[in-house]
Design an enzyme around this catalytic site. Structure first.
Site, mmCIF file in Angstrom:
data_model
loop_
_atom_site.group_PDB
_atom_site.id
_atom_site.type_symbol
_atom_site.label_atom_id
_atom_site.label_comp_id
_atom_site.label_asym_id
_atom_site.label_seq_id
_atom_site.Cartn_x
_atom_site.Cartn_y
_atom_site.Cartn_z
ATOM 1 N N GLY A 70 3.201 3.702 -9.202
ATOM 2 C CA GLY A 70 3.187 3.956 -7.879
ATOM 3 C C GLY A 70 3.515 2.731 -7.034
ATOM 4 O O GLY A 70 4.051 2.582 -6.027
ATOM 5 N N SER A 71 2.037 2.191 -7.349
ATOM 6 C CA SER A 71 1.844 0.968 -6.328
ATOM 7 C C SER A 71 2.722 0.093 -6.366
ATOM 8 O O SER A 71 3.038 -0.547 -5.267
ATOM 9 C CB SER A 71 0.588 0.305 -6.641
ATOM 10 O OG SER A 71 -0.688 1.137 -6.589
ATOM 11 N N ASN A 151 -1.340 12.528 -0.828
ATOM 12 C CA ASN A 151 -2.446 12.624 -2.053
ATOM 13 C C ASN A 151 -3.830 13.407 -1.818
ATOM 14 O O ASN A 151 -4.340 13.798 -2.542
ATOM 15 C CB ASN A 151 -2.726 11.380 -2.789
ATOM 16 C CG ASN A 151 -2.878 10.285 -1.926
ATOM 17 O OD1 ASN A 151 -2.159 10.227 -0.770
ATOM 18 N ND2 ASN A 151 -3.818 9.345 -1.988
ATOM 19 N N GLN A 179 3.250 12.110 -5.359
ATOM 20 C CA GLN A 179 2.634 13.416 -5.584
ATOM 21 C C GLN A 179 3.398 14.472 -5.701
ATOM 22 O O GLN A 179 3.167 15.664 -5.975
ATOM 23 C CB GLN A 179 1.439 13.614 -4.394
ATOM 24 C CG GLN A 179 0.239 12.659 -4.415
ATOM 25 C CD GLN A 179 -0.455 13.026 -5.574
ATOM 26 O OE1 GLN A 179 -0.709 14.175 -5.973
ATOM 27 N NE2 GLN A 179 -1.325 11.889 -6.088
ATOM 28 N N SER A 199 5.312 7.707 -10.157
ATOM 29 C CA SER A 199 4.322 7.421 -10.940
ATOM 30 C C SER A 199 4.238 8.383 -12.267
ATOM 31 O O SER A 199 3.650 9.396 -11.876
ATOM 32 C CB SER A 199 2.948 6.981 -10.261
ATOM 33 O OG SER A 199 2.039 6.426 -11.396
ATOM 34 N N HIS A 201 1.758 8.711 -14.493
ATOM 35 C CA HIS A 201 0.236 9.385 -14.874
ATOM 36 C C HIS A 201 -0.107 10.581 -13.759
ATOM 37 O O HIS A 201 -0.911 11.180 -14.114
ATOM 38 C CB HIS A 201 -0.762 8.304 -14.721
ATOM 39 C CG HIS A 201 -1.278 7.598 -13.526
ATOM 40 N ND1 HIS A 201 -2.519 8.050 -12.784
ATOM 41 C CD2 HIS A 201 -0.632 6.717 -12.810
ATOM 42 C CE1 HIS A 201 -2.579 7.578 -11.866
ATOM 43 N NE2 HIS A 201 -1.441 6.724 -11.685
ATOM 44 N N THR A 237 9.644 -7.679 -20.123
ATOM 45 C CA THR A 237 10.042 -6.914 -21.540
ATOM 46 C C THR A 237 9.548 -5.273 -21.124
ATOM 47 O O THR A 237 8.535 -5.056 -20.419
ATOM 48 C CB THR A 237 9.209 -7.308 -22.429
ATOM 49 O OG1 THR A 237 9.669 -8.652 -22.751
ATOM 50 C CG2 THR A 237 9.702 -6.377 -23.806
ATOM 51 N N CYS A 324 -9.602 5.738 -4.183
ATOM 52 C CA CYS A 324 -9.595 4.115 -3.651
ATOM 53 C C CYS A 324 -10.689 3.923 -2.704
ATOM 54 O O CYS A 324 -11.205 2.938 -2.645
ATOM 55 C CB CYS A 324 -8.129 3.798 -3.055
ATOM 56 S SG CYS A 324 -6.981 4.637 -4.080
#
Ligand SMILES: *Cc1c(COP(=O)(O)O)cnc(C)c1O
Length: 395
Positions: A70-71, A151, A179, A199, A201, A237, A324
């Protein structure tokens, strides 16, 4: 009992996601850029994953580029739209105050580079008003970035309406949908989205994999320079195993959205009702336009960190502010943006439910939070002052 109620921070990989990745970590480990047939099979798996991901959000395969999460997706979207804007003499960007730091910190950097940033208010319910967004647009606006769902407080923004306004005014619209994707229905065409970040995860895929949707016709500048992977838009890659796994996770999540969200929404509302019984507490964010799994409260007279530690003793994994910002003393920028005072914002608790949450677990969480809040207030000098009238109750 251990209850994981921090699914906005990360999710457990699904069985399908783990199984999908295994062959590409072992026998099928080849580099998709290699010309021999084994490499070409890895390439096919990669393109098949791209097809799957695209279908899950109503996009075309060539509109998807895979990233490290995501970042990175947020960073690349903003940098790319800003540099296109600068080339056209447009240096104004519109966003809001409750974005993820991947957006906010990149915008701070762009401000230093000479861009002007307008931060829209989100009001007490945490929602951007489309008419205020429209009023903020100018001839030199090159980008609007508004997240799909928050989030911390789970609020869902009027994305379709915002997208429509941006399209009408010819302004590029990016949304951080980390989210939202896999949790609520997202369709980039219906929602008028130009760029979207996601993202893996956060939807039961692996960490370190994400994607960026870029609408056909929007030029994307590369962010990582090197080889010509991802049609020259993202060098390096490809993480074939991670990407294949992300696609499997997303396909499964999207196919069960209807069933999961109905069940989890009912549990969420049960949890909200239970926690509302705690005196001098308040729900953060909108009660209706809210992610199915998100509950976020403020409790007067306590510190969120102490609350988390005592809940951990009871086997409950939760969060206060965002992962964070925890560790720093600053209260959450999101809670401040919806008008919470510093003191109240410090006493916050975020619980984000998993797809497999049960009623029994919800009732255990309610009882545990009630117990811990009462105990902490018993030691709290601030709570004593609130009770004696030396300080005024806000909630
Ligand atoms: C988790 C999250 C991110 C960052 O994603 P990573 O894959 O961890 O880099 C960005 N935006 C939102 C809204 C998030 O919840």
């Amino acid at each position: 009992m251990t209850i994981y109620a921090d699914n906005a921070a990360t999710t457990k990989m699904s069985r399908a996601a783990i199984e999908a990745m295994m062959p590409y970590l072992s026998d099928n480990f080849y580099n998709p850029s290699s010309l021999y047939s084994a490499g070409q099979r890895a390439k096919e798996a990669l393109e098949c994953a791209r097809e799957t991901v695209a279908r899950c959000i109503g996009a075309e395969a060539k509109e998807i580029i895979f990233t490290s999460g995501g970042s990175e997706s947020d960073n690349q979207a903003l940098i790319s739209a800003a540099s296109a804007g600068a080339r056209a003499g447009k240096r104004h960007i519109v966003t809001d105050g409750i974005e993820h730091h991947a957006v906010l910190n990149m915008l701070k950097k762009l401000k230093k580079d000479g861009f002007e940033i307008t931060y829209l208010p989100v009001h007490e319910n945490g929602i951007v008003r489309p008419e205020e967004l429209e009023a903020a647009l100018r001839d030199d606006t090159c980008l609007v970035s508004v997240m799909y769902a928050n989030n911390e407080i789970g609020t869902i923004q009027p994305i379709r309406e915002i997208g429509r306004i941006c399209r009408e005014h010819g302004v590029v619209f990016h949304t951080d949908a980390v989210q939202a994707v896999g949790h609520i229905p997202v369709d980039v065409k219906d929602d008028n989205i130009d760029m979207l970040s996601a993202s893996a995860h956060k939807f039961h895929g692996p960490k370190g994999v994400g994607f960026l949707y870029v609408r056909k016709g929007i030029r994307l500048t590369s962010f990582i320079e090197g080889g010509a992977q991802e049609r020259g838009r993202r060098a390096g890659t490809e993480n074939v195993a991670g990407i294949v796994s992300a696609a499997a996770a997303l396909k499964e999540s999207v196919s069960s959205i209807g069933e999961v969200s109905a069940r989890i929404t009912a549990l969420r509302d049960r949890l909200i009702k239970g926690l509302s019984e705690i005196p001098h507490s308040a729900l953060n964010g909108d009660a209706e336009n809210r992610l199915p799994s998100n509950v976020n409260f403020c409790f007067e007279g306590i510190e969120g960190e102490s609350l988390l530690l005592l809940l951990d003793d009871k086997g409950i994994c939760a969060s206060s502010g965002s992962a964070c910002t925890s560790g720093s003393l600053d209260p959450s920028h999101v809670l401040l943006a919806i008008g919470r005072t510093h003191d109240v914002a410090h006493g916050s608790l975020r619980l984000t439910l998993g797809d497999d949450a049960t009623e029994e677990e919800i009732d255990y969480i309610i009882a545990s939070v009630k117990d811990v809040v009462t105990r902490l207030r018993g030691f709290s000098p601030v709570w004593r002052d609130l009770c004696s009238g030396k300080l005024q109750h806000i909630l």
